[in-house]
Design an enzyme around this catalytic site. Structure first.
Site, PDB file in Angstrom:
ATOM      1  N   GLY A  47       0.848  -1.187   0.000  1.00  0.00           N
ATOM      2  CA  GLY A  47       0.000   0.000   0.000  1.00  0.00           C
ATOM      3  C   GLY A  47       0.884   1.239   0.000  1.00  0.00           C
ATOM      4  N   GLN A  52       3.298   9.840   1.271  1.00  0.00           N
ATOM      5  CA  GLN A  52       4.583   9.144   1.362  1.00  0.00           C
ATOM      6  C   GLN A  52       5.523   9.503   0.219  1.00  0.00           C
ATOM      7  OE1 GLN A  52       2.555   5.152   2.317  1.00  0.00           O
ATOM      8  NE2 GLN A  52       4.493   4.982   3.406  1.00  0.00           N
ATOM      9  N   CYS A  94       6.097  -0.333   7.507  1.00  0.00           N
ATOM     10  CA  CYS A  94       5.738   0.849   6.722  1.00  0.00           C
ATOM     11  C   CYS A  94       6.948   1.265   5.892  1.00  0.00           C
ATOM     12  CB  CYS A  94       5.331   1.994   7.652  1.00  0.00           C
ATOM     13  SG  CYS A  94       4.869   3.505   6.776  1.00  0.00           S
ATOM     14  N   LEU A  95       6.711   1.590   4.638  1.00  0.00           N
ATOM     15  CA  LEU A  95       7.813   1.998   3.765  1.00  0.00           C
ATOM     16  C   LEU A  95       8.462   3.287   4.251  1.00  0.00           C
ATOM     17  CD1 LEU A  95       6.158   1.166   0.319  1.00  0.00           C
ATOM     18  CD2 LEU A  95       7.944  -0.142   1.510  1.00  0.00           C
ATOM     19  N   HIS A 136      -4.237   1.357   7.968  1.00  0.00           N
ATOM     20  CA  HIS A 136      -2.853   1.865   8.004  1.00  0.00           C
ATOM     21  C   HIS A 136      -2.710   3.049   7.035  1.00  0.00           C
ATOM     22  CE1 HIS A 136       1.699   1.111   7.903  1.00  0.00           C
ATOM     23  NE2 HIS A 136       1.514   1.867   6.843  1.00  0.00           N
ATOM     24  N   GLU A 137      -3.257   2.905   5.835  1.00  0.00           N
ATOM     25  CA  GLU A 137      -3.150   3.974   4.825  1.00  0.00           C
ATOM     26  C   GLU A 137      -3.989   5.195   5.203  1.00  0.00           C
ATOM     27  OE1 GLU A 137      -0.800   3.528   3.000  1.00  0.00           O
ATOM     28  OE2 GLU A 137      -0.622   1.357   2.993  1.00  0.00           O
ATOM     29  N   HIS A 140      -2.171   7.429   7.434  1.00  0.00           N
ATOM     30  CA  HIS A 140      -1.222   8.327   6.757  1.00  0.00           C
ATOM     31  C   HIS A 140      -1.904   9.637   6.340  1.00  0.00           C
ATOM     32  CE1 HIS A 140       2.524   6.102   6.369  1.00  0.00           C
ATOM     33  NE2 HIS A 140       1.904   5.030   5.903  1.00  0.00           N
TER      34      HIS A 140
HETATM   35  O1  GNR Z   1       4.085  -2.667   2.530  1.00  0.00           O
HETATM   36  C1  GNR Z   1       3.466  -2.523   3.594  1.00  0.00           C
HETATM   37  N1  GNR Z   1       3.211  -3.607   4.351  1.00  0.00           N
HETATM   38  C2  GNR Z   1       2.354  -3.569   5.447  1.00  0.00           C
HETATM   39  C3  GNR Z   1       2.364  -4.656   6.319  1.00  0.00           C
HETATM   40  C4  GNR Z   1       1.527  -4.685   7.399  1.00  0.00           C
HETATM   41  C5  GNR Z   1       0.659  -3.652   7.627  1.00  0.00           C
HETATM   42  C6  GNR Z   1       0.646  -2.554   6.788  1.00  0.00           C
HETATM   43  C7  GNR Z   1       1.479  -2.519   5.691  1.00  0.00           C
HETATM   44  S1  GNR Z   1       1.430  -1.152   4.628  1.00  0.00           S
HETATM   45  C8  GNR Z   1       3.080  -1.173   4.041  1.00  0.00           C
HETATM   46  C9  GNR Z   1       3.281  -0.121   2.975  1.00  0.00           C
HETATM   47  C10 GNR Z   1       3.097   1.254   3.578  1.00  0.00           C
HETATM   48  O2  GNR Z   1       3.903   1.797   4.284  1.00  0.00           O
HETATM   49  N2  GNR Z   1       1.954   1.841   3.359  1.00  0.00           N
HETATM   50  O3  GNR Z   1       1.695   3.047   3.918  1.00  0.00           O
HETATM   51 NI    NI Z   2       2.828   3.100   5.745  1.00  0.00          NI
END
Ligand code: GNR
Ligand code: NI
Length: 174
Positions: A47, A52, A94-95, A136-137, A140
């Protein structure tokens, strides 16, 4: 399409609240979503929120990559309109917080309303990894990272680790 740089903590831009896309979804928004998807695949991640890559708009791309086929999803102005009370822990990453993985507890299911790639309104039920990822997104978009759900100590440790890794990488490159 282009691969863009992903912002890393503690970049203050990650704390911004993103603003909605006003009016219709345009080719410019679609070009941004294409870049986001390419950047996400390259990382690789499941995601990515526009902030980001430094764009403070309420746009998310996702591909849970559950089988071998590509299944890109696009969310413009997403809203979570319902969550169940049951929560589920999941080891998140998270990236923007590279190489850190910690358990976060979130509602196990939710309903999300959004505009798709074509600007059409969609309402969809999310469970399992989809529910985790969309929440999670959505965080952000509010300037919240998964580490903000941890204790202050764990959060600071995570940020320190990312900073240290960055320093080591810079030193090795020199
Ligand atoms: O790549 C991603 N893996 C992930 C694993 C567990 C819970 C959430 C994520 S999202 C993350 C990519 C990212 O940072 N999205 O904002
Ligand atoms: Ni993230």
């Amino acid at each position: 399409m282009a691969i863009r740089d992903i912002l890393i903590v503690p970049d203050p831009r990650l704390k911004q609240v993103s603003r909605p896309v006003e009016g219709p979804v345009t080719d410019e928004h679609r070009a941004l979503m294409d870049d986001m998807l390419e950047t996400m695949y390259e990382a690789p991640g499941i995601g990515l929120a526009a902030i980001q890559i430094g764009v403070p708009l309420r746009i998310i791309v996702m591909d849970l990559q559950e089988n071998d086929e590509k299944n890109p999803r696009y969310f413009v102005n997403p809203e979570i309109i319902d969550t169940i009370e049951d929560t589920q822990p999941y080891e998140e990453g998270c990236l923007s917080v590279p190489d850190i993985f910690e358990e976060v507890e979130r509602p196990a299911e939710c309903t999300v309303r959004y505009l798709d790639y074509q600007g059409e309104p969609v309402e969809e039920r999310a469970e399992d990894l989809f529910a985790i990822c969309i929440q999670h997104e959505m965080d952000h978009l509010e300037g919240t990272l998964f580490i903000d759900h941890l204790s202050r100590l764990k959060r600071q440790r995570a940020i320190d680790k990312v900073r240290k890794a960055k320093r080591l990488k810079a030193a090795n490159a020199a």
